[in-house]
Design a protein around this motif. Structure first.
Motif, PDB file in Angstrom:
ATOM      1  N   ILE A 107      26.314  50.782  59.479  1.00 50.89           N
ATOM      2  CA  ILE A 107      27.864  51.046  60.205  1.00 50.89           C
ATOM      3  C   ILE A 107      28.784  49.976  59.445  1.00 50.89           C
ATOM      4  CG2 ILE A 107      27.710  49.742  62.194  1.00 50.89           C
ATOM      5  CD1 ILE A 107      29.805  52.762  61.661  1.00 50.89           C
ATOM      6  N   ARG A 108      28.207  48.749  59.042  1.00 53.95           N
ATOM      7  CA  ARG A 108      29.168  47.661  58.664  1.00 53.95           C
ATOM      8  C   ARG A 108      29.986  48.011  57.345  1.00 53.95           C
ATOM      9  NH1 ARG A 108      28.502  40.951  58.435  1.00 53.95           N
ATOM     10  NH2 ARG A 108      30.451  40.640  57.396  1.00 53.95           N
ATOM     11  N   LYS A 109      29.441  49.129  56.667  1.00 54.79           N
ATOM     12  CA  LYS A 109      29.901  49.681  55.420  1.00 54.79           C
ATOM     13  C   LYS A 109      31.241  50.226  55.667  1.00 54.79           C
ATOM     14  CE  LYS A 109      25.515  50.644  53.112  1.00 54.79           C
ATOM     15  NZ  LYS A 109      24.741  51.801  52.710  1.00 54.79           N
ATOM     16  N   ALA A 110      31.541  50.613  57.193  1.00 56.83           N
ATOM     17  CA  ALA A 110      32.976  50.927  57.391  1.00 56.83           C
ATOM     18  C   ALA A 110      33.884  49.936  57.037  1.00 56.83           C
ATOM     19  CB  ALA A 110      33.170  51.083  59.004  1.00 56.83           C
ATOM     20  N   LEU A 111      33.682  48.788  56.933  1.00 59.44           N
ATOM     21  CA  LEU A 111      34.707  47.650  56.726  1.00 59.44           C
ATOM     22  C   LEU A 111      34.909  47.655  55.124  1.00 59.44           C
ATOM     23  CD1 LEU A 111      33.114  44.619  58.594  1.00 59.44           C
ATOM     24  CD2 LEU A 111      35.001  45.857  59.282  1.00 59.44           C
ATOM     25  N   ASN A 112      34.105  48.517  54.470  1.00 57.63           N
ATOM     26  CA  ASN A 112      34.490  48.716  52.909  1.00 57.63           C
ATOM     27  C   ASN A 112      35.614  49.927  52.650  1.00 57.63           C
ATOM     28  OD1 ASN A 112      32.601  47.094  52.374  1.00 57.63           O
ATOM     29  ND2 ASN A 112      30.970  48.567  52.057  1.00 57.63           N
ATOM     30  N   LEU A 113      36.134  50.323  53.723  1.00 56.53           N
ATOM     31  CA  LEU A 113      37.301  51.446  53.344  1.00 56.53           C
ATOM     32  C   LEU A 113      38.375  50.895  52.621  1.00 56.53           C
ATOM     33  CD1 LEU A 113      38.778  54.091  54.455  1.00 56.53           C
ATOM     34  CD2 LEU A 113      39.662  52.976  56.059  1.00 56.53           C
ATOM     35  N   GLY A 114      38.633  51.511  51.644  1.00 52.33           N
ATOM     36  CA  GLY A 114      39.843  51.091  50.605  1.00 52.33           C
ATOM     37  C   GLY A 114      39.321  50.250  49.556  1.00 52.33           C
ATOM     38  N   HIS A 115      37.867  49.731  49.733  1.00 53.03           N
ATOM     39  CA  HIS A 115      37.725  48.617  48.758  1.00 53.03           C
ATOM     40  C   HIS A 115      36.870  48.978  47.507  1.00 53.03           C
ATOM     41  CE1 HIS A 115      38.456  46.137  52.122  1.00 53.03           C
ATOM     42  NE2 HIS A 115      38.177  44.733  51.482  1.00 53.03           N
ATOM     43  N   THR A 116      36.518  50.283  47.450  1.00 49.70           N
ATOM     44  CA  THR A 116      35.842  50.734  46.257  1.00 49.70           C
ATOM     45  C   THR A 116      36.778  51.057  45.236  1.00 49.70           C
ATOM     46  OG1 THR A 116      34.103  52.069  47.499  1.00 49.70           O
ATOM     47  CG2 THR A 116      34.345  52.596  45.335  1.00 49.70           C
ATOM     48  N   ILE A 117      37.897  51.538  45.350  1.00 53.20           N
ATOM     49  CA  ILE A 117      39.015  51.582  44.658  1.00 53.20           C
ATOM     50  C   ILE A 117      39.854  50.446  44.429  1.00 53.20           C
ATOM     51  CG2 ILE A 117      41.076  53.084  43.970  1.00 53.20           C
ATOM     52  CD1 ILE A 117      39.716  55.589  44.877  1.00 53.20           C
ATOM     53  N   GLY A 118      40.028  49.792  45.691  1.00 56.76           N
ATOM     54  CA  GLY A 118      40.671  48.478  45.689  1.00 56.76           C
ATOM     55  C   GLY A 118      40.176  47.505  44.604  1.00 56.76           C
ATOM     56  N   HIS A 119      39.114  47.351  44.734  1.00 54.68           N
ATOM     57  CA  HIS A 119      38.289  46.552  43.892  1.00 54.68           C
ATOM     58  C   HIS A 119      38.420  46.642  42.374  1.00 54.68           C
ATOM     59  CE1 HIS A 119      35.219  44.595  46.840  1.00 54.68           C
ATOM     60  NE2 HIS A 119      36.354  43.912  46.829  1.00 54.68           N
ATOM     61  N   ALA A 120      38.228  47.954  42.053  1.00 52.34           N
ATOM     62  CA  ALA A 120      38.642  48.599  40.736  1.00 52.34           C
ATOM     63  C   ALA A 120      40.105  47.963  40.264  1.00 52.34           C
ATOM     64  CB  ALA A 120      38.583  49.861  40.473  1.00 52.34           C
ATOM     65  N   PHE A 132      41.298  45.375  37.495  1.00 58.92           N
ATOM     66  CA  PHE A 132      42.362  46.163  36.382  1.00 58.92           C
ATOM     67  C   PHE A 132      43.529  44.978  36.503  1.00 58.92           C
ATOM     68  CE2 PHE A 132      46.204  48.737  35.741  1.00 58.92           C
ATOM     69  CZ  PHE A 132      45.659  49.262  34.314  1.00 58.92           C
ATOM     70  N   ALA A 133      44.150  44.796  37.507  1.00 56.71           N
ATOM     71  CA  ALA A 133      45.424  44.079  37.690  1.00 56.71           C
ATOM     72  C   ALA A 133      45.081  42.522  36.925  1.00 56.71           C
ATOM     73  CB  ALA A 133      45.704  43.750  39.046  1.00 56.71           C
ATOM     74  N   LEU A 134      43.756  42.074  37.404  1.00 54.48           N
ATOM     75  CA  LEU A 134      43.466  40.567  36.729  1.00 54.48           C
ATOM     76  C   LEU A 134      43.598  40.550  35.324  1.00 54.48           C
ATOM     77  CD1 LEU A 134      42.502  38.059  38.167  1.00 54.48           C
ATOM     78  CD2 LEU A 134      40.289  38.893  37.722  1.00 54.48           C
ATOM     79  N   LYS A 135      43.290  41.573  34.503  1.00 56.85           N
ATOM     80  CA  LYS A 135      43.070  41.794  33.206  1.00 56.85           C
ATOM     81  C   LYS A 135      44.714  41.870  32.798  1.00 56.85           C
ATOM     82  CE  LYS A 135      39.298  44.536  32.925  1.00 56.85           C
ATOM     83  NZ  LYS A 135      38.804  45.646  32.150  1.00 56.85           N
ATOM     84  N   SER A 136      45.546  42.468  33.515  1.00 53.47           N
ATOM     85  CA  SER A 136      47.072  42.584  33.200  1.00 53.47           C
ATOM     86  C   SER A 136      47.683  41.296  33.270  1.00 53.47           C
ATOM     87  CB  SER A 136      47.593  43.675  34.057  1.00 53.47           C
ATOM     88  OG  SER A 136      47.989  43.223  35.216  1.00 53.47           O
ATOM     89  N   GLU A 137      49.154  41.359  33.113  1.00 53.03           N
ATOM     90  CA  GLU A 137      49.714  39.874  33.183  1.00 53.03           C
ATOM     91  C   GLU A 137      50.089  39.577  34.711  1.00 53.03           C
ATOM     92  OE1 GLU A 137      52.857  40.012  30.440  1.00 53.03           O
ATOM     93  OE2 GLU A 137      51.366  39.865  28.502  1.00 53.03           O
ATOM     94  N   HIS A 138      49.889  40.850  35.599  1.00 52.68           N
ATOM     95  CA  HIS A 138      50.171  40.809  36.993  1.00 52.68           C
ATOM     96  C   HIS A 138      49.164  40.838  38.051  1.00 52.68           C
ATOM     97  CE1 HIS A 138      54.190  41.180  35.457  1.00 52.68           C
ATOM     98  NE2 HIS A 138      53.949  42.197  34.640  1.00 52.68           N
ATOM     99  N   PRO A 139      48.337  40.042  38.067  1.00 50.78           N
ATOM    100  CA  PRO A 139      47.175  39.892  38.924  1.00 50.78           C
ATOM    101  C   PRO A 139      47.632  39.993  40.387  1.00 50.78           C
ATOM    102  CG  PRO A 139      47.213  37.452  38.173  1.00 50.78           C
ATOM    103  CD  PRO A 139      48.433  38.488  37.307  1.00 50.78           C
ATOM    104  N   HIS A 157      44.144  40.105  47.040  1.00 57.22           N
ATOM    105  CA  HIS A 157      43.074  40.930  47.299  1.00 57.22           C
ATOM    106  C   HIS A 157      43.625  42.034  48.336  1.00 57.22           C
ATOM    107  CE1 HIS A 157      39.078  42.476  48.763  1.00 57.22           C
ATOM    108  NE2 HIS A 157      39.583  42.243  49.738  1.00 57.22           N
ATOM    109  N   GLY A 158      44.399  41.540  49.159  1.00 57.18           N
ATOM    110  CA  GLY A 158      44.777  42.709  50.202  1.00 57.18           C
ATOM    111  C   GLY A 158      45.683  43.750  49.835  1.00 57.18           C
ATOM    112  N   TYR A 159      46.328  43.418  48.503  1.00 62.42           N
ATOM    113  CA  TYR A 159      47.496  44.373  48.074  1.00 62.42           C
ATOM    114  C   TYR A 159      46.554  45.283  47.380  1.00 62.42           C
ATOM    115  CZ  TYR A 159      51.659  41.772  48.867  1.00 62.42           C
ATOM    116  OH  TYR A 159      52.839  41.411  49.261  1.00 62.42           O
ATOM    117  N   ALA A 160      45.363  45.046  46.396  1.00 62.03           N
ATOM    118  CA  ALA A 160      44.747  45.993  45.932  1.00 62.03           C
ATOM    119  C   ALA A 160      43.933  46.835  47.080  1.00 62.03           C
ATOM    120  CB  ALA A 160      43.545  45.279  45.182  1.00 62.03           C
ATOM    121  N   VAL A 161      43.534  46.334  48.073  1.00 63.25           N
ATOM    122  CA  VAL A 161      42.813  47.039  49.085  1.00 63.25           C
ATOM    123  C   VAL A 161      43.939  47.900  49.932  1.00 63.25           C
ATOM    124  CG1 VAL A 161      41.773  46.889  51.434  1.00 63.25           C
ATOM    125  CG2 VAL A 161      41.249  45.015  49.934  1.00 63.25           C
ATOM    126  N   ALA A 162      45.356  47.560  50.015  1.00 60.77           N
ATOM    127  CA  ALA A 162      46.252  48.675  50.457  1.00 60.77           C
ATOM    128  C   ALA A 162      46.138  49.809  49.609  1.00 60.77           C
ATOM    129  CB  ALA A 162      47.405  47.888  50.892  1.00 60.77           C
TER     130      ALA A 162
END
Ligand code: GLY
Length: 354
Positions: free
Chosen positions: A227-240, A244-251, A254-259
């Motif tokens: 059940i702790r995996k519930a805390l991963n909501l938004g994080h699979t695509i969020g981490h990607a 992606f943002a880290l490689k661009s000029e606009h990193p 973390h929380g923005y990517a999660v949102a």
């Protein structure tokens, strides 16, 4: 894993002195980074135990969450006579509580530590739940252990000097906690007023509720087997999106990517698990208003998908693992989605957020 004592405090100096005196220890150490040494330590340095503590200060920022910094902390502990009965206080954001927690958990097979998180993200996520660690070989949190702090002392006074972006970054994790808990909690979060003077008393109260939601889940499954995996909501695509943002000029924080990840993963939840359309609409509207948009187009979908397949949460390299919801608080862990489904969720993001 033993349970952490979470203290939502009203008088930091009083609560900290009380907590420290409840420990039997020989030497006290306090870990800060360059920023919290200047900006947060003054809030507690007048209390007697802190005046007698050995200070360890490390460089600020994720760039310093390294084996080299960890070894500097071990060295300071060793050179200053730390024993198995010493006590460490980690005063800072997630980088300090993660690295400091891991240093404490491993020094002489583990000494007790207290976390005092100073950013919203660390108050509601990093400092609670017992995950500690460092980055290694270019990978985030690659080395670490589950090791709970004995106490986590949360004081929203520290947030009064936070910038808006760091506040919203932490708030995304709170929004996630709302979505995996109750409609009442979710509603309270999406109507919180950030446009006028922030009511820190109300914020402290919703932080307390948010931490309790995480604690409840961690207590059921401390080592993330279920059940702790519930805390991963938004994080699979969020981490990607974060990578992606880290490689661009606009990193992005973390929380923005999660949102933004929540936008896509709630859409997947709607399509695959019947998550209600109206709650999806209202959550997306809140995120659009408070987080803006990370720009990408269908030309970037393959790169984003590739990043998702490397997520350490996946069971195999050919499938992408998600936590989806069939309603608020109705959690489905270990879900997979096809490449087509994922691309459709990215289409939804571009159409609704753009
Ligand atoms: N940040 C998610 C967790 O603590 O499991």
């Amino acid at each position: 894993m033993s349970k952490q004592n979470i203290i939502i405090c009203s008088d930091l100096r009083y609560d900290l002195e009380k907590v420290i005196s409840s420990h039997k220890y020989d030497k006290l150490f306090i870990l800060t980074d360059n920023n919290t040494f200047c900006n947060c330590l003054p809030a507690i340095e007048s209390i007697t135990p802190i005046q007698n503590a050995t200070h360890i200060t490390i460089g600020a920022g994720d760039i310093n969450k390294t084996l080299d910094t960890l070894s500097q902390v071990w060295l300071k502990l060793s050179q200053n006579g730390a024993t198995r009965h010493s006590l460490m206080i980690n005063l800072g954001g997630g980088m300090v509580t993660d690295l400091g927690g891991f240093a404490a958990a491993t020094f002489k097979r583990g000494i007790s530590f207290i976390n005092i998180p100073t950013t919203l993200l660390s108050m509601v996520d990093a400092a609670v739940g017992g995950k500690t660690g460092i980055n290694f070989n270019g990978l985030k949190n690659e080395i670490g252990s589950f090791a709970p702090a004995s106490e986590v002392i949360i004081d929203s006074e520290f947030l009064k000097t936070s910038d808006y972006e760091n506040l919203m970054s932490g708030y995304a994790e709170m929004l996630k906690h709302g979505l995996i808990s109750t409609t009442e909690n979710w509603k309270e979060l999406i109507k919180f007023d950030f446009d006028n003077d922030i009511d820190y008393k109300s914020l402290q109260s919703i932080i307390g509720k948010s931490v309790a939601i995480k604690e409840n889940i961690v207590e059921q499954d401390p080592c993330e087997k279920g059940i702790r995996k519930a805390l991963n909501l938004g994080h699979t695509i969020g981490h990607a999106l974060e990578s992606f943002a880290l490689k661009s000029e606009h990193p992005s924080l973390h929380g923005y990517a999660v949102a933004w990840g929540i936008v896509c993963e709630l859409y997947l939840s709607h399509v695959k698990s019947g998550f209600p359309k109206e709650i999806l609409r209202q959550t997306v509207a809140f995120i659009k208003e408070h987080y803006g948009i990370l720009n990408f187009s269908c030309k970037n979908y393959d790169e984003l998908y590739e990043l998702m397949t490397h997520d350490k949460k996946n069971e195999s390299s050919s499938s992408v693992n998600f936590t989806l919801l069939s309603d608020i608080g109705k959690i489905n862990i270990n879900q997979t989605a096809s490449k087509e489904d994922i691309f459709e969720s990215l289409d939804f993001y571009c159409e609704t957020m753009g």
